[in-house]
Design an enzyme around this catalytic site. Structure first.
Site, PDB file in Angstrom:
ATOM      1  CB  CYS A 264      -1.604   7.493   1.325  1.00  0.00           C
ATOM      2  SG  CYS A 264      -2.899   6.496   2.053  1.00  0.00           S
TER       3      CYS A 264
ATOM      4  CD  GLU B 192      -2.829  -1.253   0.028  1.00  0.00           C
ATOM      5  OE1 GLU B 192      -3.108  -0.336  -0.180  1.00  0.00           O
ATOM      6  OE2 GLU B 192      -3.040  -2.445  -0.097  1.00  0.00           O
TER       7      GLU B 192
HETATM    8  P1  NAD Z   1       8.306   5.101   4.565  1.00  0.00           P
HETATM    9  O1  NAD Z   1       8.031   4.416   3.268  1.00  0.00           O
HETATM   10  O2  NAD Z   1       9.420   5.949   4.793  1.00  0.00           O
HETATM   11  O3  NAD Z   1       8.178   3.969   5.833  1.00  0.00           O
HETATM   12  C1  NAD Z   1       7.005   3.263   6.020  1.00  0.00           C
HETATM   13  C2  NAD Z   1       7.671   2.132   6.731  1.00  0.00           C
HETATM   14  O4  NAD Z   1       8.873   1.370   5.869  1.00  0.00           O
HETATM   15  C3  NAD Z   1       8.456   2.441   8.120  1.00  0.00           C
HETATM   16  O5  NAD Z   1       7.984   1.516   9.080  1.00  0.00           O
HETATM   17  C4  NAD Z   1       9.802   2.248   7.894  1.00  0.00           C
HETATM   18  O6  NAD Z   1      10.700   1.961   8.793  1.00  0.00           O
HETATM   19  C5  NAD Z   1       9.848   1.182   6.777  1.00  0.00           C
HETATM   20  N1  NAD Z   1      10.928   1.231   5.912  1.00  0.00           N
HETATM   21  C6  NAD Z   1      11.839   2.123   5.535  1.00  0.00           C
HETATM   22  N2  NAD Z   1      12.392   1.728   4.550  1.00  0.00           N
HETATM   23  C7  NAD Z   1      12.355   0.380   4.513  1.00  0.00           C
HETATM   24  C8  NAD Z   1      13.320  -0.738   4.014  1.00  0.00           C
HETATM   25  N3  NAD Z   1      14.224  -0.616   3.101  1.00  0.00           N
HETATM   26  N4  NAD Z   1      12.887  -1.873   3.912  1.00  0.00           N
HETATM   27  C9  NAD Z   1      11.879  -2.089   4.708  1.00  0.00           C
HETATM   28  N5  NAD Z   1      11.047  -1.213   5.580  1.00  0.00           N
HETATM   29  C10 NAD Z   1      11.312  -0.125   5.371  1.00  0.00           C
HETATM   30  O7  NAD Z   1       6.982   6.014   4.859  1.00  0.00           O
HETATM   31  P2  NAD Z   1       6.385   6.904   5.932  1.00  0.00           P
HETATM   32  O8  NAD Z   1       7.299   8.178   5.691  1.00  0.00           O
HETATM   33  O9  NAD Z   1       6.166   6.253   7.086  1.00  0.00           O
HETATM   34  O10 NAD Z   1       4.861   7.102   5.469  1.00  0.00           O
HETATM   35  C11 NAD Z   1       4.453   8.095   4.320  1.00  0.00           C
HETATM   36  C12 NAD Z   1       4.306   7.357   3.006  1.00  0.00           C
HETATM   37  O11 NAD Z   1       3.509   6.043   3.270  1.00  0.00           O
HETATM   38  C13 NAD Z   1       3.616   8.017   2.060  1.00  0.00           C
HETATM   39  O12 NAD Z   1       4.256   7.780   0.785  1.00  0.00           O
HETATM   40  C14 NAD Z   1       2.210   7.595   1.891  1.00  0.00           C
HETATM   41  O13 NAD Z   1       1.795   7.943   0.754  1.00  0.00           O
HETATM   42  C15 NAD Z   1       2.380   6.249   2.337  1.00  0.00           C
HETATM   43  N6  NAD Z   1       1.036   5.588   2.869  1.00  0.00           N
HETATM   44  C16 NAD Z   1       0.366   4.895   2.105  1.00  0.00           C
HETATM   45  C17 NAD Z   1      -0.737   4.357   2.642  1.00  0.00           C
HETATM   46  C18 NAD Z   1      -1.757   3.566   1.828  1.00  0.00           C
HETATM   47  O14 NAD Z   1      -2.634   2.949   2.112  1.00  0.00           O
HETATM   48  N7  NAD Z   1      -1.542   3.298   0.507  1.00  0.00           N
HETATM   49  C19 NAD Z   1      -1.351   4.693   3.889  1.00  0.00           C
HETATM   50  C20 NAD Z   1      -0.466   5.550   4.605  1.00  0.00           C
HETATM   51  C21 NAD Z   1       0.635   5.903   3.967  1.00  0.00           C
END
Ligand code: NAD
Length: 492
Positions: free
Chosen positions: A289, A255
């Protein structure tokens, strides 16, 4: 002004594994983004700890998958009830850690509970089938089985609800789970551990491991026992996880980011649009998002809509979400303010106009150290501006003019993302036609918040793979097995 306080912690700020608190490794300070005050010092899981958590989840899954689906569902439904009974404590913790106003946090607790309730009910609705075999005397049994251990990775904007969607679906399917919450919001996730134990969840079925994405994510992606990886996060992280998971051929449920178009049709009720759009953009201060990222409005209506939005946005009360009557809180940190500010600056430098900015938080001395950004309405935004191309993740409403609806739809689809979208208008046949033409996983017609536990929600294009919620949400954690065998005959 009365300010709500943090609840007493019923959990410890370190990994929750096998029904106990694990020592963890390096520590990190969690702060309230509205005040920069320290809330807790959290011990993170290192690679060895995550490996232990996965091993514990492997053991626990052997028993959990054999428990009846009705029993598994009961644990989830009891979790929903406990969450609702303790809504106030969870909401106060969520506001302090994430920054969203208390009313929004309470709404998130209810939303999270709705997923535990829904998947608690869906657990008993995993149907296989018997299919005709092309050879006489044989038949096929098609069964859906729990995939194994699920690695769950969640972001900071809905740190409780995003976790609830995944945990409830994985556990309902008979998987065990290792949940890695976002670095900035680990507390609300840890708070779920003892709650689910109280609801009757056997130890080890849900392991909660706060830690760095690069460390915990890598172990989850590489460990052979983890069979499903479910991430909610940015598209860049989704792509990195896909690459990391490729050697082990893991199932992925992603997502990811969005760039939602919000199309205001020429016959739309602009008062209604302004009211709904303001609510949508003030939810988590636009750090969502599915928030509206590009508002397409007919050229003849742009000025009127901008004026109505300016009134609504100016009326909003900004501040510490633990105070009464707050409509919007801070952004997650100062860097986020800098990034959103750069998008607005670039837009203004290339021809957009700021119609309104709400800086009311500046008069409140207690929010001086917080990471606030002024809700802003921009007119004259063009498709080529960064504010229209990038995911803004802040309370900025960019208005883009159109003269033909067909053209607005074409432009709405000109993005690599396909998560949410919105269509507002009085002629429902026209709304329906426009909605069908939009490339997005969900379309809200005259509705700013269409997401519910009952429906599958997921993105298309670079917004993701798979879905959460609905009956589809369960399938992400199930594998299909076919047994081809002779039809039994009555022994004479
Ligand atoms: P992010 O991608 O930076 O982090 C999300 C999660 O992934 C965190 O727990 C982070 O620690 C982890 N992560 C980071 N690098 C990783 C890696 N290399 N391997 C595995 N895990 C890793 O996102 P964020 O800043 O926490 O959230 C914002 C983003 O999330 C925005 O782009 C938003 O659109 C998206 N989002 C999407 C939805 C949806 O339902 N589609 C919902 C909420 C947020």
């Amino acid at each position: 002004m009365s300010i709500k306080t943090l609840p007493d912690f019923w959990f410890e700020p370190r990994p929750w594994m096998d029904g106990q608190w694990h020592p963890g490794g390096e520590t990190v300070t969690v702060r309230n983004p509205a005040t920069a005050e320290k809330i807790a010092e959290v011990s993170r899981a290192d690679a060895a700890t995550v490996t232990l958590a996965i091993e514990g989840a492997v053991k626990a899954q052997r028993e959990w998958r054999e428990i009846s689906a009705v029993e598994r569902g009961l644990v989830l439904k009891r979790t929903a009830a406990l969450l609702l009974a303790r809504k106030d404590e969870f909401a106060r913790l969520l506001t302090a850690e994430q920054g969203k106003p208390y009313a929004q946090a309470a709404g998130e607790v209810e939303y999270a509970a709705s997923f535990f309730q829904w998947f608690g009910e869906e657990a008993r609705r995993v149907y296989g089938r018997i299919a005709a075999h092309p050879e006489a005397g044989r038949e096929f049994f098609i069964e859906h089985k729990p995939a194994g251990v699920a690695g769950l990775i969640t972001p900071w904007n809905f740190p409780l609800a995003q976790g609830a969607k995944k945990v409830a679906a994985a556990l309902a399917a008979g998987c065990s789970a290792v949940w890695k919450p976002a670095e900035l919001t680990p507390l609300i996730a840890l708070a779920i551990g003892p709650l689910m134990r109280e609801a009757g969840l056997p130890d080890g079925v849900l392991q909660i491991v706060p830690g760095r994405g690069s460390v915990v994510g890598r172990v989850l992606a590489e460990h052979p026992a983890v069979r499903v990886l479910s991430l909610t996060g940015s598209t860049a992280t989704g792509s990195a996880l896909m690459i990391a998971a490729a050697p082990g051929i893991k199932r992925l449920s992603l997502e990811l980011g969005g760039n939602a178009p919000f199309i205001v049709l020429p016959d739309a009720d602009l008062d209604f649009v302004a009211e709904q759009l303001t609510r949508l953009k003030l939810l988590v201060s636009g750090q969502v998002c599915v928030t509206a990222n590009r508002v397409f409005v007919h050229a003849d209506a742009e000025a009127a809509l901008a004026e109505k939005l300016a009134v609504k946005i100016s009326d909003a009360r900004l501040g510490n979400g633990l105070a009464d009557g707050i409509d919007a809180g801070p952004l997650i940190h100062r860097q986020a303010c800098t990034e959103v500010g750069a998008l607005v600056e670039q837009a203004v430098a290339t021809g957009a106009r700021i119609v309104c900015e709400n800086r009311s938080y500046e008069s409140d001395a207690t929010s001086r150290d917080g990471s606030f950004f002024p809700p802003t309405v921009l007119t004259g935004v063009r498709d080529d501006m960064r504010v229209a191309r990038d995911e803004i993740f802040g309370p900025v409403i960019p208005l883009l003019r159109y003269t033909s609806v067909t053209d607005a739809v074409r432009r709405a689809n000109e993005t690599p993302y396909g998560l949410a979208s919105y269509v507002y208008g009085r002629d429902l046949a026209q709304c329906r036609a426009v909605a069908s033409a939009i490339e997005a996983g969900i379309v809200g017609v005259n509705e700013w918040r269409p997401l519910k536990a009952e429906i599958p929600f997921g993105g298309i294009k670079q917004s993701g793979i798979g879905a959460e919620g609905g009956e589809e949400g369960l399938r992400e954690f199930l594998e299909t097995q076919v047994i081809s065998m002779p039809k039994p005959v009555i022994a004479s």
